[in-house]
Design a protein around this motif. Sequence first.
Motif, short mmCIF file in Angstrom:
data_model
loop_
_atom_site.label_atom_id
_atom_site.label_comp_id
_atom_site.label_asym_id
_atom_site.label_seq_id
_atom_site.Cartn_x
_atom_site.Cartn_y
_atom_site.Cartn_z
N SER A 192 0.84 -1.21 0.00
CA SER A 192 0.00 0.00 0.00
C SER A 192 0.87 1.26 0.00
O SER A 192 0.58 2.24 0.68
CB SER A 192 -0.93 -0.01 1.22
OG SER A 192 -0.21 -0.25 2.42
N TRP A 193 1.93 1.24 -0.80
CA TRP A 193 2.91 2.33 -0.81
C TRP A 193 2.30 3.66 -1.23
O TRP A 193 2.72 4.71 -0.76
CB TRP A 193 4.06 1.99 -1.76
CG TRP A 193 4.67 0.65 -1.54
CD1 TRP A 193 5.20 0.17 -0.37
CD2 TRP A 193 4.83 -0.38 -2.50
NE1 TRP A 193 5.69 -1.10 -0.56
CE2 TRP A 193 5.48 -1.47 -1.86
CE3 TRP A 193 4.52 -0.51 -3.85
CZ2 TRP A 193 5.79 -2.65 -2.51
CZ3 TRP A 193 4.82 -1.69 -4.51
CH2 TRP A 193 5.46 -2.75 -3.84
N THR A 194 1.33 3.63 -2.14
CA THR A 194 0.79 4.89 -2.64
C THR A 194 0.08 5.68 -1.55
O THR A 194 -0.09 6.89 -1.66
CB THR A 194 -0.19 4.64 -3.81
OG1 THR A 194 -1.16 3.66 -3.40
CG2 THR A 194 0.55 4.14 -5.03
N ARG A 195 -0.34 5.01 -0.48
CA ARG A 195 -1.00 5.71 0.63
C ARG A 195 -0.03 6.61 1.38
O ARG A 195 -0.44 7.60 2.00
CB ARG A 195 -1.59 4.70 1.61
CG ARG A 195 -2.88 4.07 1.14
CD ARG A 195 -3.40 3.11 2.18
NE ARG A 195 -4.69 2.55 1.79
CZ ARG A 195 -5.23 1.47 2.33
NH1 ARG A 195 -4.58 0.83 3.28
NH2 ARG A 195 -6.41 1.04 1.93
N LEU A 237 2.97 7.82 0.01
CA LEU A 237 3.88 8.48 -0.92
C LEU A 237 3.57 9.98 -0.96
O LEU A 237 2.41 10.38 -1.07
CB LEU A 237 3.71 7.87 -2.32
CG LEU A 237 4.77 8.20 -3.37
CD1 LEU A 237 6.11 7.62 -2.97
CD2 LEU A 237 4.34 7.65 -4.72
N SER A 238 4.61 10.80 -0.89
CA SER A 238 4.41 12.24 -0.95
C SER A 238 5.67 12.91 -1.50
O SER A 238 6.71 12.26 -1.68
CB SER A 238 4.07 12.81 0.44
OG SER A 238 5.15 12.59 1.34
N SER A 292 8.73 8.31 0.85
CA SER A 292 7.94 7.08 0.85
C SER A 292 8.12 6.38 2.19
O SER A 292 9.21 5.96 2.54
CB SER A 292 8.38 6.15 -0.28
OG SER A 292 7.63 4.95 -0.25
N GLN A 317 7.54 3.20 4.32
CA GLN A 317 7.27 1.78 4.04
C GLN A 317 7.39 0.98 5.34
O GLN A 317 8.43 0.39 5.62
CB GLN A 317 8.25 1.27 2.98
CG GLN A 317 8.14 2.02 1.66
CD GLN A 317 8.91 1.35 0.54
OE1 GLN A 317 9.35 0.21 0.65
NE2 GLN A 317 9.09 2.06 -0.54
N LEU A 363 6.80 5.88 -9.36
CA LEU A 363 5.51 5.33 -9.76
C LEU A 363 5.68 4.26 -10.84
O LEU A 363 4.95 3.26 -10.84
CB LEU A 363 4.59 6.45 -10.27
CG LEU A 363 4.13 7.45 -9.20
CD1 LEU A 363 3.36 8.60 -9.85
CD2 LEU A 363 3.28 6.77 -8.15
N PHE A 390 6.58 1.03 -9.23
CA PHE A 390 5.38 0.39 -8.68
C PHE A 390 4.63 -0.34 -9.80
O PHE A 390 4.18 -1.48 -9.62
CB PHE A 390 4.46 1.42 -8.03
CG PHE A 390 5.01 2.08 -6.80
CD1 PHE A 390 6.16 1.61 -6.17
CD2 PHE A 390 4.37 3.19 -6.25
CE1 PHE A 390 6.66 2.22 -5.03
CE2 PHE A 390 4.87 3.80 -5.11
CZ PHE A 390 6.02 3.33 -4.50
N TYR A 391 4.50 0.32 -10.93
CA TYR A 391 3.83 -0.27 -12.08
C TYR A 391 4.50 -1.58 -12.50
O TYR A 391 3.82 -2.59 -12.76
CB TYR A 391 3.84 0.74 -13.24
CG TYR A 391 3.69 0.12 -14.62
CD1 TYR A 391 2.45 -0.28 -15.10
CD2 TYR A 391 4.81 -0.06 -15.44
CE1 TYR A 391 2.32 -0.84 -16.36
CE2 TYR A 391 4.69 -0.62 -16.69
CZ TYR A 391 3.44 -1.01 -17.15
OH TYR A 391 3.32 -1.58 -18.39
#
Length: 284
Positions: A199-202, A204-205, A214, A216, A243, A246-247
């Motif tokens: 759930s890294w995108t939560r 990420l800033s 990030s 983690q 990003l 992540f993809y």
Amino acid sequence: MKTLDRLSKMLKTAADTTMSIAKIAILSSKRITMPRADAGARMVILGNGPSLNETIAHSSDFLMQHHRLAVNFAANAPAFTSLQPTHYVLADPHFFQAINEPNVARLWLALSQVDWAMNLFVPVNVSLPSDVAGIIAGNACLRLYRYNLTPVEGAEWFENWAYKSRLGMPRPRNVLIPSIMIAIACGYRTIYIAGADHSWTRTLSVDDDNNVVSIQPHFYKEDEKEVQRVNTEYMQYPLHQILYSFYVAFRSYHTIARYAGHLGVDIFNITPGSFIDAFPRKKV
């Protein structure tokens, strides 16, 4: 337009296949052996995500009924000696290039004290420092296996052949990808994935200095120096590259799901709240 898209896809597949053949020729070893799973044995891959604490607390009986595979710094966690993983996978060169770094040193000390049978998997292109080689050789409970970390993409038939021949795997963005492929290569027909929050995108800033931040978290208490190392590493890359990485990881899981289906292997994600969408979910 459809004809152009089809042609473009064919050309990309051909280019990817050609490139992967070159990577295999340069990077991969043909002498790869794997331990064979007992008939009917099932594997639980223990990711280091924070949800693993919940799984350990509520489903420890389930975990202990199956073979267990741990990764990265799991050996530094208090739960390591009670979980007693049967397999352990390392992929990041950091574990072999920074053995004097306190967190890495703790890892190798913990592995040196393993007193149950455990298979340790290390990339074939990693050169073991003498201290690490001595730890592995000096512990009769550890058995070392090498694996090819070579990224392989291309035509579906070619991917199937390369993966089955253990010459490579879907792009190994993180340690979970080689862990699943190793479990398949060992002959496990049912694989469960725990602690793979992803759930890294939560968290990420980007800060006011345009540095990517990030957070983690893991199931064990974070080591401050390791947190600082990871944060410093992320600051070296712009957001679009983070990003994209992540993809790559999430796409690799879908490639693994396709390959597992080709072999008749069942992979279930038992991680509560996981962002991985490639494998069917199961509650335990």
